[in-house]
Design an enzyme around this catalytic site. Structure first.
Site, PDB file in Angstrom:
ATOM      1  N   SER A   1       0.050  -3.632   5.632  1.00 15.20           N
ATOM      2  CA  SER A   1       1.451  -3.212   7.225  1.00 15.20           C
ATOM      3  C   SER A   1       0.687  -4.693   7.992  1.00 15.20           C
ATOM      4  O   SER A   1       1.593  -5.479   8.849  1.00 15.20           O
ATOM      5  CB  SER A   1       1.060  -2.298   7.684  1.00 15.20           C
ATOM      6  OG  SER A   1       1.852  -1.425   6.572  1.00 15.20           O
ATOM      7  N   PHE A   2      -0.765  -5.289   7.820  1.00 15.16           N
ATOM      8  CA  PHE A   2      -1.170  -5.978   9.234  1.00 15.16           C
ATOM      9  C   PHE A   2      -0.202  -7.456   8.163  1.00 15.16           C
ATOM     10  O   PHE A   2      -0.305  -8.669   9.706  1.00 15.16           O
ATOM     11  CB  PHE A   2      -2.518  -6.460   8.705  1.00 15.16           C
ATOM     12  CG  PHE A   2      -2.943  -7.437   9.798  1.00 15.16           C
ATOM     13  CD1 PHE A   2      -3.329  -6.984  10.538  1.00 15.16           C
ATOM     14  CD2 PHE A   2      -3.475  -8.530   9.281  1.00 15.16           C
ATOM     15  CE1 PHE A   2      -3.974  -7.990  11.837  1.00 15.16           C
ATOM     16  CE2 PHE A   2      -4.046  -9.778   9.658  1.00 15.16           C
ATOM     17  CZ  PHE A   2      -4.327  -9.098  11.585  1.00 15.16           C
ATOM     18  N   GLU A   3       0.215  -7.756   7.036  1.00 11.90           N
ATOM     19  CA  GLU A   3       0.648  -9.327   6.750  1.00 11.90           C
ATOM     20  C   GLU A   3       2.374  -9.307   7.317  1.00 11.90           C
ATOM     21  O   GLU A   3       2.781  -9.869   6.940  1.00 11.90           O
ATOM     22  CB  GLU A   3       0.255  -9.066   5.469  1.00 11.90           C
ATOM     23  CG  GLU A   3      -0.559  -9.704   5.034  1.00 11.90           C
ATOM     24  CD  GLU A   3      -1.940  -8.616   5.218  1.00 11.90           C
ATOM     25  OE1 GLU A   3      -2.519  -8.234   4.990  1.00 11.90           O
ATOM     26  OE2 GLU A   3      -1.064  -7.140   5.181  1.00 11.90           O
TER      27      GLU A   3
ATOM     28  N   TRP B   1       0.840  -0.829  -0.083  1.00 11.89           N
ATOM     29  CA  TRP B   1      -0.003   0.198  -0.291  1.00 11.89           C
ATOM     30  C   TRP B   1       0.898   1.299  -0.046  1.00 11.89           C
ATOM     31  O   TRP B   1       1.998   1.314   0.669  1.00 11.89           O
ATOM     32  CB  TRP B   1      -1.091   0.038   1.385  1.00 11.89           C
ATOM     33  CG  TRP B   1      -1.949  -0.870   0.861  1.00 11.89           C
ATOM     34  CD1 TRP B   1      -2.665  -2.694   1.569  1.00 11.89           C
ATOM     35  CD2 TRP B   1      -2.966  -0.406   1.040  1.00 11.89           C
ATOM     36  NE1 TRP B   1      -3.324  -3.231   1.649  1.00 11.89           N
ATOM     37  CE2 TRP B   1      -4.210  -1.691   0.506  1.00 11.89           C
ATOM     38  CE3 TRP B   1      -4.122   0.779   0.382  1.00 11.89           C
ATOM     39  CZ2 TRP B   1      -5.713  -1.664   0.233  1.00 11.89           C
ATOM     40  CZ3 TRP B   1      -5.795   0.436   0.401  1.00 11.89           C
ATOM     41  CH2 TRP B   1      -6.321  -0.277   0.155  1.00 11.89           C
TER      42      TRP B   1
ATOM     43  N   VAL C   1       0.645   3.229   6.980  1.00 14.65           N
ATOM     44  CA  VAL C   1      -0.357   3.055   7.863  1.00 14.65           C
ATOM     45  C   VAL C   1      -1.010   4.441   7.932  1.00 14.65           C
ATOM     46  O   VAL C   1      -0.426   5.062   8.781  1.00 14.65           O
ATOM     47  CB  VAL C   1      -0.918   2.146   9.306  1.00 14.65           C
ATOM     48  CG1 VAL C   1      -2.542   1.952   8.786  1.00 14.65           C
ATOM     49  CG2 VAL C   1      -0.139   0.939   8.828  1.00 14.65           C
TER      50      VAL C   1
ATOM     51  N   GLY D   1     -10.662   7.267   9.141  1.00 13.86           N
ATOM     52  CA  GLY D   1     -12.011   7.590   9.677  1.00 13.86           C
ATOM     53  C   GLY D   1     -12.464   6.738  10.908  1.00 13.86           C
ATOM     54  O   GLY D   1     -13.244   6.715  11.444  1.00 13.86           O
TER      55      GLY D   1
ATOM     56  N   HIS E   1      -9.730   1.256  12.003  1.00 14.44           N
ATOM     57  CA  HIS E   1      -8.813   0.221  11.543  1.00 14.44           C
ATOM     58  C   HIS E   1      -7.393   0.261  11.569  1.00 14.44           C
ATOM     59  O   HIS E   1      -7.491  -0.641  11.883  1.00 14.44           O
ATOM     60  CB  HIS E   1      -9.494  -0.049   9.836  1.00 14.44           C
ATOM     61  CG  HIS E   1      -8.110  -0.560   9.330  1.00 14.44           C
ATOM     62  ND1 HIS E   1      -9.231  -1.613   9.167  1.00 14.44           N
ATOM     63  CD2 HIS E   1      -7.645   0.113   8.447  1.00 14.44           C
ATOM     64  CE1 HIS E   1      -8.006  -2.458   8.144  1.00 14.44           C
ATOM     65  NE2 HIS E   1      -6.841  -0.794   7.456  1.00 14.44           N
TER      66      HIS E   1
END
Length: 164
Positions: A59-61, A25, A82, A86, A89
């Site tokens: 980033s979660f992975e 991302w 990240v 709004g 998450h």
């Protein structure tokens, strides 16, 4: 480009095998972070052939990829960004990735350079990405921290007869 208060770390990481795990991302920011990490590793004496770049979706992975790669490398460099939105998450991903990367490092004994930017907006991320005009180079800092810690752990293992 040095972070505010960031230490100057000089290392000789010749012969270390390093994996750079990078999220996908925010392509411009990630490009700067990856380039900075590569510069940091090169500055420390790590040969290009001893660096593997592994891309993950986000980033979660980073955590699961680092956990899988840790046994095969002397150090890991985790890079991601990240940006606050709004919804909650942002908080969930930041906390999960931070705790997960810490857990990987502690449980495996393999240093994980923490290059996860957690920013309020894209401008903050760009300022930290090591791009032309950026005030900081967090990819370089994460890579330098990872190799410096790997060298410290090797020295400790030799001096205390603890296997790395």
């Amino acid at each position: 480009m040095s972070g505010h208060g960031a230490p100057t770390v000089t290392t000789d990481a010749t012969g270390l095998r390093i994996a750079v795990i990078a999220a996908s991302w925010h392509e411009q920011v990630m490009s700067g972070l990856v380039d900075g990490a590569r510069r940091g590793l090169s500055d420390a004496g790590v040969a290009d052939d001893d660096v593997e770049l592994v891309r993950v979706p986000g980033s979660f992975e980073l955590t699961v990829a680092c956990a899988r790669l840790a046994p095969s490398y002397d150090a890991l460099v985790a890079l991601g960004v990240v940006i606050r939105g709004g919804t909650p998450h942002f908080d969930y991903v930041c906390q999960s990735a931070t705790l997960g990367l810490t857990q990987v490092s502690v449980q495996t004994g393999v240093p994980v350079g923490f290059g996860l930017l957690t920013c309020d907006d894209e401008q903050q991320a760009l300022a930290r990405a090591g791009l032309p005009g950026s005030s900081e180079d967090k990819g370089h800092e994460a890579a330098t921290a990872a190799v410096a810690t790997a060298i410290t752990l090797r020295t400790l293992a030799r001096s205390t007869s603890i296997a790395p």
